[in-house]
Design a protein around this motif. Structure first.
Motif, short mmCIF file in Angstrom:
data_model
loop_
_atom_site.label_atom_id
_atom_site.label_comp_id
_atom_site.label_asym_id
_atom_site.label_seq_id
_atom_site.Cartn_x
_atom_site.Cartn_y
_atom_site.Cartn_z
N GLU A 19 0.83 -1.20 0.00
CA GLU A 19 0.00 0.00 0.00
C GLU A 19 0.87 1.26 0.00
O GLU A 19 2.05 1.22 0.37
CB GLU A 19 -0.91 0.01 1.23
CG GLU A 19 -1.98 -1.07 1.23
CD GLU A 19 -2.95 -0.88 2.37
OE1 GLU A 19 -2.59 -0.20 3.36
OE2 GLU A 19 -4.07 -1.41 2.27
N GLU A 20 0.29 2.36 -0.39
CA GLU A 20 0.97 3.65 -0.34
C GLU A 20 1.43 3.91 1.10
O GLU A 20 0.64 3.81 2.05
CB GLU A 20 0.01 4.76 -0.78
CG GLU A 20 0.61 6.15 -0.78
CD GLU A 20 1.48 6.40 -2.01
OE1 GLU A 20 2.66 6.77 -1.81
OE2 GLU A 20 0.99 6.23 -3.13
N GLY A 21 2.72 4.20 1.25
CA GLY A 21 3.27 4.46 2.57
C GLY A 21 3.73 3.22 3.31
O GLY A 21 4.25 3.33 4.43
N THR A 44 6.75 3.92 -4.20
CA THR A 44 6.17 4.33 -2.92
C THR A 44 4.97 3.47 -2.53
O THR A 44 4.43 3.62 -1.43
CB THR A 44 5.70 5.80 -2.98
OG1 THR A 44 4.64 5.92 -3.94
CG2 THR A 44 6.85 6.72 -3.34
N GLY A 45 4.51 2.59 -3.44
CA GLY A 45 3.29 1.83 -3.20
C GLY A 45 2.07 2.46 -3.82
O GLY A 45 0.95 2.02 -3.56
N GLY A 46 2.28 3.46 -4.66
CA GLY A 46 1.16 4.12 -5.31
C GLY A 46 0.47 3.21 -6.32
O GLY A 46 1.08 2.28 -6.86
N ILE A 47 -0.79 3.49 -6.58
CA ILE A 47 -1.55 2.71 -7.56
C ILE A 47 -0.83 2.73 -8.91
O ILE A 47 -0.39 3.77 -9.39
CB ILE A 47 -2.97 3.32 -7.75
CG1 ILE A 47 -3.83 3.01 -6.54
CG2 ILE A 47 -3.62 2.80 -9.02
CD1 ILE A 47 -4.41 1.62 -6.51
N GLY A 48 -0.67 1.56 -9.50
CA GLY A 48 -0.05 1.46 -10.82
C GLY A 48 1.45 1.33 -10.81
O GLY A 48 2.06 1.05 -11.84
N GLN A 49 2.10 1.49 -9.66
CA GLN A 49 3.55 1.37 -9.59
C GLN A 49 3.95 -0.10 -9.56
O GLN A 49 3.25 -0.95 -8.99
CB GLN A 49 4.11 2.07 -8.36
CG GLN A 49 4.04 3.58 -8.43
CD GLN A 49 4.77 4.23 -7.27
OE1 GLN A 49 4.99 3.62 -6.22
NE2 GLN A 49 5.17 5.48 -7.45
N ALA A 63 9.14 -9.07 -7.10
CA ALA A 63 8.60 -7.82 -7.62
C ALA A 63 7.68 -7.21 -6.60
O ALA A 63 7.12 -7.89 -5.73
CB ALA A 63 7.87 -8.06 -8.94
N LEU A 64 7.52 -5.89 -6.70
CA LEU A 64 6.61 -5.14 -5.84
C LEU A 64 5.52 -4.52 -6.72
O LEU A 64 5.78 -4.05 -7.83
CB LEU A 64 7.34 -4.03 -5.09
CG LEU A 64 8.64 -4.40 -4.36
CD1 LEU A 64 9.19 -3.17 -3.64
CD2 LEU A 64 8.41 -5.55 -3.39
N ALA A 65 4.29 -4.53 -6.21
CA ALA A 65 3.17 -3.90 -6.93
C ALA A 65 2.51 -2.91 -6.00
O ALA A 65 2.15 -3.24 -4.86
CB ALA A 65 2.17 -4.96 -7.37
N GLY A 66 2.35 -1.70 -6.46
CA GLY A 66 1.70 -0.67 -5.65
C GLY A 66 0.20 -0.90 -5.54
O GLY A 66 -0.46 -1.27 -6.51
N TYR A 67 -0.33 -0.65 -4.32
CA TYR A 67 -1.77 -0.88 -4.08
C TYR A 67 -2.47 0.39 -3.62
O TYR A 67 -3.66 0.37 -3.32
CB TYR A 67 -1.93 -1.99 -3.05
CG TYR A 67 -3.24 -2.74 -3.13
CD1 TYR A 67 -3.75 -3.16 -4.35
CD2 TYR A 67 -3.97 -3.02 -1.98
CE1 TYR A 67 -4.95 -3.86 -4.43
CE2 TYR A 67 -5.16 -3.73 -2.04
CZ TYR A 67 -5.65 -4.13 -3.27
OH TYR A 67 -6.84 -4.83 -3.34
N GLY A 68 -1.72 1.50 -3.55
CA GLY A 68 -2.31 2.79 -3.26
C GLY A 68 -2.97 2.87 -1.90
O GLY A 68 -2.67 2.11 -0.98
N THR A 69 -3.87 3.84 -1.77
CA THR A 69 -4.64 4.03 -0.54
C THR A 69 -6.06 3.50 -0.75
O THR A 69 -6.49 3.24 -1.88
CB THR A 69 -4.72 5.50 -0.17
OG1 THR A 69 -5.44 6.21 -1.20
CG2 THR A 69 -3.32 6.12 -0.06
#
Length: 461
Positions: A19-21, A44-49, A63-69
Motif C-alpha cells: 500500500e501507499e506508505g 512508494t506503493g502508489g496505484i499502478g507502480q 517484484a513489488l506492486a503498488g496498491y495505493g490508498t
C-alpha cells in the motif's frame, strides 16, 4: 488466448503487494541489497507502480506492486491490475500484502487483463501471468474468464460478421459445448408461431429475423434468460444520426451477456433448468420497414402504437418475454442495451436494473460487490404507467416528452410478464469507452457475475 492461471512452477516470482506508505515497513525484514535497490527507486506503493527486484545474478528474484490508498482503490474496480504493465512477462505468485477479502476480485481482474480482441489483428496483451492463489476457487474464476471472453468477443465483433445468423451460430456453439437443446424460429415462421413484433422489427433486413430458444438442465428450479439481440440498429425509418449509430454493433449486448451468463451456469453445472431466449434481428431500412404510427399486435395480444422505430428493442423483447412467461418459470431475467436514459441516470459503469420483488434486488445487490460487477436498482414507478398508454392502442413504444425513458421502457416490458412473479430487467451499456485496469476498451460483461452470485439465494441452489 484463454484467460487462465499459470501452472505453479519454481520459476514463479514472489509478488509483494504494498500500500501507499507501506514500503519502509516492508523493507524492515528485507536483505540489505534489496533495501538499497528499493530505497533508490521511486517506488512508494502508489496505484499502478511496479518494481522488479534483481537477485544476486541480476535476474529478477521478486517484484513489488503498488496498491495505493483505500481512497485510490475505491476509484478502480481492479486496483492491482493497474500495476501489471510494469511487471513484464514473468509468472508471479502472490507472496504478501493482498488482503484476504480482495484476493478473488483482484485475481479476476488479473485474468481479465489478459483479454485482447484478436479476430482481425492480434491484440493479445503481452503481460505477466499469475499462479492461482491458495484458497480461491480457481476453476470458477477461469469459467468467469471464459464467460467474459465470450461476451467481449460477441460485442466487439462488427455487424458485418455478427448479424442474426452469426448470433445464432454463437448460441449453437454454446449448446453443442454443453449438450443443450436449441430451436430457432426464422423468418415467416415467426408469424406462424405468433412472434409478430420480432418479425416486424427484423423483416426489412437482408438476414431474416429469428427467435433462438435454448434449454439445458433436467432438474432444479427453472430460470429463463432473455437477451436483446439487435445486431445492428439504424433506428429504422426514424433513422439515427451518424454520431448515434457509431456504436450500434453493440446493440446485441443483452444477448451477449445472457450467453456469457448461460456459459457460466452450464460450465459450473448449477442444478437448475435453464432456458435462454434471444430475439435476433437487424433494425434496417427498406421498403418493408415497419413505420411510425403503425400499430402492432404482440404475442400477448396487447397492441402497441409505434411512435419511434428506434425504440425497437422493447418490441422484440416483449414477444420473447411473453413466451418466457407462458411457462411460468421460477425466475425471469432480461438483459438489454435498451435506453440512453439509463446512461444519463447512472453513467456507463453501473448496471441499472429493475426487480418485481425486493428479495431479488437485495440478492443481486449483495452479490455485486464481491463479483466486482456494480449494479443499481431503479424503480418501477407506478404513476408513470400512464405515460406508456397512448389511448389508440394498449401501449406506446416511445412516450413523448423524453422523461424517465429507462423507467417507462421497464414498465413496458413488465406488461408482458404477468404469470411469473419473480422478474428482473437489466438496462445495460456493456461498453468500456477507454481502457482501464482489467477492462480493455470495447465490449465487456455487465451484470452476469452479480446475477450468478445471487442465484443460490434466489433459487435455493
Amino acid at each position: 488466448m484463454p484467460l487462465t492461471f499459470a501452472a505453479d512452477t519454481d520459476d514463479a516470482l514472489p509478488l509483494h503487494v504494498i500500500e501507499e506508505g507501506g514500503r519502509d515497513a516492508w523493507l524492515e525484514d528485507a536483505p540489505d541489497r534489496v533495501k538499497a535497490w528499493v530505497s533508490a527507486s521511486a517506488f512508494t506503493g502508489g496505484i499502478g507502480q511496479a518494481l522488479l527486484v534483481p537477485g544476486e545474478t541480476g535476474a529478477p528474484e521478486a517484484a513489488l506492486a503498488g496498491y495505493g490508498t483505500a481512497a485510490q482503490r475505491a476509484r478502480l474496480r481492479f486496483p492491482l491490475a493497474a500495476a501489471l504493465p510494469g511487471l513484464g512477462t514473468q509468472t508471479y505468485r502472490i507472496a504478501s500484502g493482498l488482503p484476504a477479502d480482495a484476493v478473488e476480485r483482484e485475481t479476476l481482474g488479473w485474468l481479465f487483463s489478459g483479454y485482447g480482441f484478436s479476430r482481425y489483428r492480434d491484440q493479445t496483451p503481452k503481460g505477466p501471468s499469475l499462479v492461482a492463489p491458495e484458497g480461491i476457487d480457481a476453476e470458477r474464476l477461469e469459467v468467469l474468464g471464459a464467460a467474459e471472453t465470450l461476451i467481449r468477443d460477441l460485442v466487439n465483433t462488427p455487424a458485418s460478421d455478427m448479424g442474426p445468423e452469426a448470433l445464432e451460430r454463437a448460441a449453437r456453439e454454446q449448446a453443442d459445448l454443453f449438450g443443450a437443446s436449441i430451436e430457432v424460429t426464422t423468418g415467416a415462421a415467426l408469424l406462424e408461431k405468433n412472434f409478430p413484433m420480432i418479425h416486424a422489427v427484423g423483416r426489412a433486413a437482408a438476414q431474416e429475423p429469428r427467435l433462438i430458444d435454448m434449454s439445458w438442465g433436467s432438474e432444479g428450479p427453472r430460470l429463463t434468460l432473455v437477451g436483446k439481440g439487435v445486431c445492428f440498429d439504424t433506428g429504422g425509418l426514424n433513422l439515427k444520426p451518424g454520431s448515434s449509430m457509431g456504436l450500434m454493433k453493440k446493440d446485441m449486448g443483452g444477448s451477449a451477456n445472457v450467453l456469457g451468463l448461460a456459459h457460466a451456469i452450464m460450465a459450473l453445472g448449477l442444478k437448475l433448468r435453464l432456458r435462454v431466449l434471444i430475439p435476433a434481428v437487424e433494425n434496417s431500412v427498406s421498403a418493408d420497414s415497419f413505420r411510425p404510427q403503425d400499430i402492432l399486435t404482440s404475442r400477448k395480444g396487447l397492441t402497441v402504437e409505434i411512435n419511434n422505430t428506434d425504440a425497437e428493442g422493447r418490441l422484440v423483447l416483449a414477444d420473447a418475454l411473453a413466451l418466457a412467461d407462458e411457462a411460468k418459470p421460477d425466475l425471469i431475467l432480461s438483459m438489454a442495451t435498451l435506453t440512453g436514459a439509463a446512461r444519463v441516470a447512472v453513467g456507463p459503469d453501473l448496471a441499472p436494473f429493475y426487480a418485481t420483488e425486493d428479495r431479488i434486488a437485495e440478492a443481486i445487490t449483495a452479490a455485486s460487490g464481491p463479483a466486482a460487477d456494480p449494479v443499481w436498482r431503479m424503480p418501477y414507478h407506478e404513476p408513470y404507467e400512464a405515460m406508456i398508454e397512448p389511448g389508440i392502442a394498449d401501449l406506446d413504444n416511445a412516450p413523448s416528452g423524453g422523461f424517465a425513458g429507462s423507467i417507462t421502457a421497464a414498465l413496458f416490458l413488465r406488461r408482458f410478464v404477468t404469470e411469473t412473479p419473480a422478474y428482473a430487467h437489466f438496462d445495460i451499456f456493456s461498453w468500456q469507452q477507454t481502457s482501464v485496469p482489467g477492462r480493455s476498451k470495447g465490449g465487456f460483461g455487465q451484470g452476469p457475475r452479480a446475477i450468478l452470485g445471487a442465484l443460490p439465494d434466489l433459487l435455493g441452489l
